[in-house]
Design a protein around this motif. Structure first.
Motif, PDB file in Angstrom:
ATOM      1  N   VAL A 144       0.720  -1.068  -0.187  1.00  0.00           N
ATOM      2  CA  VAL A 144       0.099  -0.293  -0.016  1.00  0.00           C
ATOM      3  C   VAL A 144       0.705   1.431  -0.005  1.00  0.00           C
ATOM      4  N   GLU A 147      -3.084   5.670  -0.988  1.00  0.00           N
ATOM      5  CA  GLU A 147      -4.627   5.548  -0.486  1.00  0.00           C
ATOM      6  C   GLU A 147      -4.923   3.666   0.131  1.00  0.00           C
ATOM      7  N   GLY A 148      -4.915   2.812   1.016  1.00  0.00           N
ATOM      8  CA  GLY A 148      -5.566   1.447   0.496  1.00  0.00           C
ATOM      9  C   GLY A 148      -7.098   2.015   1.440  1.00  0.00           C
ATOM     10  N   ALA A 153      -8.763  -1.813  -1.483  1.00  0.00           N
ATOM     11  CA  ALA A 153      -7.833  -2.393  -1.598  1.00  0.00           C
ATOM     12  C   ALA A 153      -7.631  -3.841  -1.147  1.00  0.00           C
ATOM     13  N   ALA A 157      -5.074  -7.190  -2.003  1.00  0.00           N
ATOM     14  CA  ALA A 157      -4.670  -6.757  -0.916  1.00  0.00           C
ATOM     15  C   ALA A 157      -4.195  -8.386   0.379  1.00  0.00           C
ATOM     16  N   MET A 164       3.166  -1.010   3.716  1.00  0.00           N
ATOM     17  CA  MET A 164       2.914  -0.027   3.895  1.00  0.00           C
ATOM     18  C   MET A 164       4.026   1.010   3.355  1.00  0.00           C
ATOM     19  N   SER A 168       2.117   6.256   4.105  1.00  0.00           N
ATOM     20  CA  SER A 168       0.438   5.904   3.732  1.00  0.00           C
ATOM     21  C   SER A 168      -0.788   5.461   4.859  1.00  0.00           C
ATOM     22  N   TYR A 170      -4.578   2.344   5.781  1.00  0.00           N
ATOM     23  CA  TYR A 170      -5.083   1.660   5.267  1.00  0.00           C
ATOM     24  C   TYR A 170      -6.263   2.014   5.746  1.00  0.00           C
TER      25      TYR A 170
END
Length: 261
Positions: A144, A147-148, A153, A157, A164, A168, A170
């Motif tokens: 990531v 943006e997650g 996302a 994933a 990450m 970022s 998540y």
């Protein structure tokens, strides 16, 4: 000085953030892009194909945003449609057939929520990816890097290793959505971001992710090329480890990883 969650949200969304195609160019060699899901069409919000990492073939899949308004409109602001997830699934199944590891790069506010996406089976497409990734008989690593966002996302994933980048996020939904639901006030997004535990260090501590790729050193921003080299080195090391595992061990570890949640 550490940044607040609200500041990290802004950095994750910044229009100058590196893109999947730029990462492919800097980390891999001989990237060959594949198009289409063989059912409906080609989704420009998801890019993918075959490339080489340290001389070995890998399948790479990423969510692609643009750097300006026109590019973002062409890429639907990095919001994949069902055909994008089905393209990703086609590439993953092909990777399994030819025993290539799968490397996913995630930067999306979430799956596209238009009526036409729902008509074409958005939820089913995401669910199909999760089902396939849970049992995919090759190593999977997901990064990531912006943006997650939510299931959009997660559909890229469900991996043996989820990493990450430092700046970022998540999350199950956006801070604006969280604030709107909880307080009926989307303007309290920064406050919501602090509560949600969506930053890389917080998620590493919770065991949701496995590694944080640093973007700064002693408060100074690292060059993009240096960050890409760190990602490249980490991918080579981890794939060397994962490819030595038997398929049954790989799948068992992946299952246990997500059951823990």
């Amino acid at each position: 000085m550490s940044k607040s969650a609200g500041e990290i949200v802004k950095l994750a969304r910044h229009q100058d953030r590196i893109t999947s195609l730029e990462l492919f160019d800097q980390i891999f060699t001989d990237f060959e892009e594949f198009h289409g899901d063989r059912r409906f069409g080609d989704d420009p919000a998801i890019v993918g194909g075959v490339a080489y990492l340290a001389g070995k073939p890998v399948t790479v899949i990423g969510v692609q945003k643009g750097k300006n308004l026109n590019e973002n409109m062409a890429r639907n602001f990095g919001q994949p449609s069902p055909e994008g997830y089905r393209k990703a699934l086609r590439l993953m199944q092909q990777a399994e057939k030819f025993k290539r590891p799968v490397l996913c790069f995630v930067n999306t506010p979430g799956a596209f929520c238009g009526v036409e996406a729902e008509e074409r089976g958005e939820g089913e497409a995401i669910a199909a990816n999760l089902l396939a990734m849970a049992d995919l008989k090759v190593p999977i690593i997901s990064l990531v890097f912006g943006e997650g966002g939510s299931g959009g996302a997660l559909a890229l994933a469900l991996a043996d290793e989820v990493w990450m980048m430092e700046h970022s996020i998540y999350a199950v939904l956006s801070p604006e959505g969280f604030a709107s639901i909880l307080w009926k006030d989307g303007k309290r997004a920064d406050e919501a971001a602090e509560l949600m535990k969506i930053t890389a260090p917080e998620l590493l501590e919770l065991g949701v992710i496995d590694k944080v790729i640093p973007e700064t050193f002693k408060g100074e921003r690292l060059a993009e090329e240096k960050i890409s080299r760190m990602i490249q080195k980490a991918l080579i090391e981890k794939l060397t480890e994962l490819t030595q595992l038997s398929i049954s061990t790989l799948l068992e570890r992946r299952y246990e990883k997500f059951r823990k949640f």
